[in-house]
Motif scaffolding. Structure first.
Motif, PDB file in Angstrom:
ATOM      1  N   VAL A  75       0.949  -0.747  -0.419  1.00 30.67           N
ATOM      2  CA  VAL A  75       0.095   0.215  -0.429  1.00 30.67           C
ATOM      3  C   VAL A  75       1.154   1.065   0.189  1.00 30.67           C
ATOM      4  O   VAL A  75       1.035   2.072  -1.350  1.00 30.67           O
ATOM      5  N   VAL A  76       2.180   1.605   0.291  1.00 30.60           N
ATOM      6  CA  VAL A  76       2.972   2.461   0.967  1.00 30.60           C
ATOM      7  C   VAL A  76       3.346   2.869  -0.139  1.00 30.60           C
ATOM      8  O   VAL A  76       4.197   3.782  -1.016  1.00 30.60           O
ATOM      9  N   GLU A  77       4.153   1.259  -0.687  1.00 28.03           N
ATOM     10  CA  GLU A  77       4.624   1.227  -2.160  1.00 28.03           C
ATOM     11  C   GLU A  77       3.543   1.511  -3.649  1.00 28.03           C
ATOM     12  O   GLU A  77       4.746   2.974  -4.410  1.00 28.03           O
ATOM     13  N   VAL A 125       0.206  -2.376   9.831  1.00 33.81           N
ATOM     14  CA  VAL A 125       0.896  -1.194  10.569  1.00 33.81           C
ATOM     15  C   VAL A 125       1.773  -1.954  11.553  1.00 33.81           C
ATOM     16  O   VAL A 125       1.407  -2.374  12.220  1.00 33.81           O
ATOM     17  N   ASP A 126       2.650  -1.318  10.848  1.00 40.65           N
ATOM     18  CA  ASP A 126       3.925  -1.564  12.406  1.00 40.65           C
ATOM     19  C   ASP A 126       3.139  -0.592  13.276  1.00 40.65           C
ATOM     20  O   ASP A 126       3.575   0.850  12.931  1.00 40.65           O
ATOM     21  N   GLY A 152      11.984   8.939   0.718  1.00 38.47           N
ATOM     22  CA  GLY A 152      11.850  10.332   0.443  1.00 38.47           C
ATOM     23  C   GLY A 152      11.134  10.780   0.368  1.00 38.47           C
ATOM     24  O   GLY A 152      10.603  11.616   0.540  1.00 38.47           O
ATOM     25  N   TYR A 153       9.797   9.913   0.492  1.00 39.12           N
ATOM     26  CA  TYR A 153       8.285  10.220   0.593  1.00 39.12           C
ATOM     27  C   TYR A 153       8.540   9.776   2.035  1.00 39.12           C
ATOM     28  O   TYR A 153       8.757   9.151   2.500  1.00 39.12           O
ATOM     29  N   THR A 154       7.255  10.348   2.464  1.00 37.97           N
ATOM     30  CA  THR A 154       6.028  11.047   3.985  1.00 37.97           C
ATOM     31  C   THR A 154       4.975  10.089   3.429  1.00 37.97           C
ATOM     32  O   THR A 154       4.494  10.967   2.874  1.00 37.97           O
ATOM     33  N   VAL A 155       4.667   9.441   4.146  1.00 34.78           N
ATOM     34  CA  VAL A 155       3.202   9.075   3.484  1.00 34.78           C
ATOM     35  C   VAL A 155       2.525   8.421   5.147  1.00 34.78           C
ATOM     36  O   VAL A 155       2.490   7.760   5.609  1.00 34.78           O
ATOM     37  N   ALA A 156       1.582   9.400   5.401  1.00 30.86           N
ATOM     38  CA  ALA A 156       0.583   8.834   6.234  1.00 30.86           C
ATOM     39  C   ALA A 156      -0.602   8.435   5.923  1.00 30.86           C
ATOM     40  O   ALA A 156      -1.012   8.239   5.057  1.00 30.86           O
ATOM     41  N   TYR A 172      -7.266   7.063   4.711  1.00 33.57           N
ATOM     42  CA  TYR A 172      -6.520   7.843   3.773  1.00 33.57           C
ATOM     43  C   TYR A 172      -5.246   8.093   4.187  1.00 33.57           C
ATOM     44  O   TYR A 172      -4.411   6.888   4.940  1.00 33.57           O
ATOM     45  N   SER A 173      -4.613   7.524   2.921  1.00 28.54           N
ATOM     46  CA  SER A 173      -2.666   8.201   2.578  1.00 28.54           C
ATOM     47  C   SER A 173      -2.899   9.133   2.385  1.00 28.54           C
ATOM     48  O   SER A 173      -3.493   9.889   1.039  1.00 28.54           O
ATOM     49  N   LEU A 174      -1.834   9.908   2.693  1.00 27.36           N
ATOM     50  CA  LEU A 174      -1.583  10.897   2.341  1.00 27.36           C
ATOM     51  C   LEU A 174       0.083  10.945   2.308  1.00 27.36           C
ATOM     52  O   LEU A 174       0.678  10.135   2.557  1.00 27.36           O
TER      53      LEU A 174
END
Lengths: 223, 270
Positions: B131-133, B214-215, B234-238, B247-249
């Protein structure tokens, strides 16, 4: 945390807990092997999922504390074989040639150059070709590939492999021996194609079969 | 024993299948025969290299979640709790039993397992968290917009018959709503919304996060809401949950900036 409603809930939770402790830790091993059986990630995930759910269904029958890993691999291997048989019947999926019975392939296999050893070059192959090793392995017929995976990736003993795939130990040994040589000869071909090896690699064609343990032991006994 | 007797036994010897007495006999030959020794070494190397080459493939996180989700009994009592947000940390902390910590209730969008190996997606393994990727892929992909901003009503309405969850766009301070499109995170249907904040792109994705792991180490409590903050490539994912939707930001702003953004745009859960 509320107390479970009744005994049934309690038993179910116990079963879940045992499954999480004993079976779930082997999921990565199952997946790594499934990848090389199904040849793609999606199918590997489906296979692992099907095998794990089946394992949970039958987990009540599994004797706790015995060889859970071998038990799971047996379920997964059977699931894989059954699915392919079904696929073959339906003729929906392109049929993997390597699921053909051994007898049908025996003649063709004899023509493969059986190579004894790579000498000092063996580790070089793995360094040079990570993906090629996977590809070469996927070209090894299923009956041999599964034995090589169970022995060399998962470290199962011959007896365990015999139980998992339901064949005698002697068959495990000859398939393992042959599977390794098929793989090695495929990698030699890659190496030649890529120019890492000259075309005139010595191939030792003398030893095509391992000596069976029983034969060896009999010989020792008798002389 | 002669070489011709030894050679067919190499595999079995290397596989450790001989008993002690038998091995002694073989090793007697080996100690006297450098040729066979070399072949044994070679076979040992082969076996080791083979294993190294193929091991290390770990089951994908969502596969794990999917399997566990189908096996483990949902914690129904959690459905009585606040649907807007799961105070994840508290839940994990209060549950002691391995199974007791499982929250796979349908509404539990960020599910946590109290068995440490499942709770924790180790930092290295978080690379594989799809998901993060994929959220980052969507962020960097610069895919065409299907509906344009800046009116959030228009975008929310556009999604009505396209996704199976309500779309409520957060109001970011000083942000320009560029537009939106349909997307997917693995098999999850997602709404992708792009913002511009002072020339920096912010990607927001809304999706059904059932079974998402999620960890715990990544969880921060921001204004009473548990939010997973992950730094990757290098990206911040919330990741957070609001009104039953995940929501992912994603943006290339710092974690502090992201935190600031989150606390100003998502009101505290009631």
């Amino acid at each position: 945390m509320k107390a479970p409603k009744n005994m049934e809930d309690e038993a179910r939770k116990e079963l879940e807990k045992a499954f999480v402790e004993e079976a779930v830790p082997h999921m990565d091993a199952l997946y790594a092997t499934a990848l090389r059986l199904t040849k793609n990630k999606g199918n590997a995930e489906d296979l692992v999922q099907e095998a794990m759910l089946k394992a949970f269904r039958y987990f009540g029958k599994y004797q706790r504390g015995t060889n859970c890993k071998a038990w799971l691999f047996k379920i997964m291997t059977n699931t894989f074989i059954n699915n392919y048989r079904k696929a073959k019947k339906r003729k929906e999926v392109s049929i993997d040639e390597d699921i053909k019975p051994l007898a049908e392939r025996a003649v063709a296999l004899e023509r493969d150059p059986m190579q004894e050893h790579f000498g000092d070059q063996d580790t070089m192959f793995f360094k040079l070709f990570g993906d090629e090793v996977k590809q070469a392995l996927e070209e090894v017929p299923f009956d041999f590939r599964i034995v090589v995976l169970l022995a060399d990736l998962q470290g199962f003993a011959y007896k365990e492999i015999a139980d998992i795939i339901d064949v005698p130990i002697g068959t495990v040994m000859s398939r393992l021996y042959r599977g390794r040589r098929i793989l090695q000869s495929k990698l030699t071909e890659y190496a030649k194609e890529q120019g890492y090896l000259s075309d005139r690699v010595e191939t030792d064609l003398e030893e095509k079969k391992p000596t069976s343990l029983d034969d060896y032991r009999n010989r020792r006994m008798n002389g | 024993m002669k070489c011709k007797d030894f050679l067919p036994l190499i595999d079995t010897y290397v596989d450790g299948e001989f008993d002690e007495l038998e091995s002694d006999e073989l090793e007697m030959h080996l100690s006297a025969c450098p040729e066979c020794r070399k072949k044994v070494d070679s076979q040992i190397n082969w076996k080791r290299s083979f294993k190294q080459c193929l091991e290390g493939e770990t089951a994908p996180v969502d596969l794990r979640a999917s399997i566990l989700g189908q096996i483990l009994t949902p914690q129904t009592e959690q459905q009585d709790e606040d649907e807007n947000v799961l105070p994840l940390r508290e839940k994990v902390a209060t549950k002691k039993g391995a199974i007791a910590g499982l929250s796979i209730a349908a509404i539990a969008l960020l599910s946590f397992y109290a068995v440490p190996k499942f709770v924790t997606v180790a930092p290295a393994a978080s690379d594989t968290e799809p998901v993060v990727e994929q959220a980052i892929d969507w962020h960097t992909g610069n895919f065409p917009i299907e509906v344009t901003g800046p009116e959030s009503d228009r975008i929310e309405n556009w999604f009505v018959d396209k996704v199976a969850f309500p779309i409520h766009l957060p109001a970011f301070k000083d942000a320009n709503l560029l537009g939106a499109r349909l997307a997917n995170l693995k098999e999850r249907r997602a709404a992708y919304v792009a913002y511009d904040i002072d020339g920096t792109r912010l990607s927001v994705m809304l999706f059904n996060g059932d079974g998402l792991l999620v960890d715990t180490e990544n969880i921060k409590n921001i204004k009473g809401r548990d939010i997973a903050l992950i730094n990757q490539n290098g990206y911040t994912v919330a990741l957070l949950q609001n009104g039953g939707v995940t929501y992912s930001l994603t943006s290339d702003i710092s974690e502090e900036k992201m935190t600031e953004l989150l606390s100003s745009s998502f009101s505290a859960p009631e």
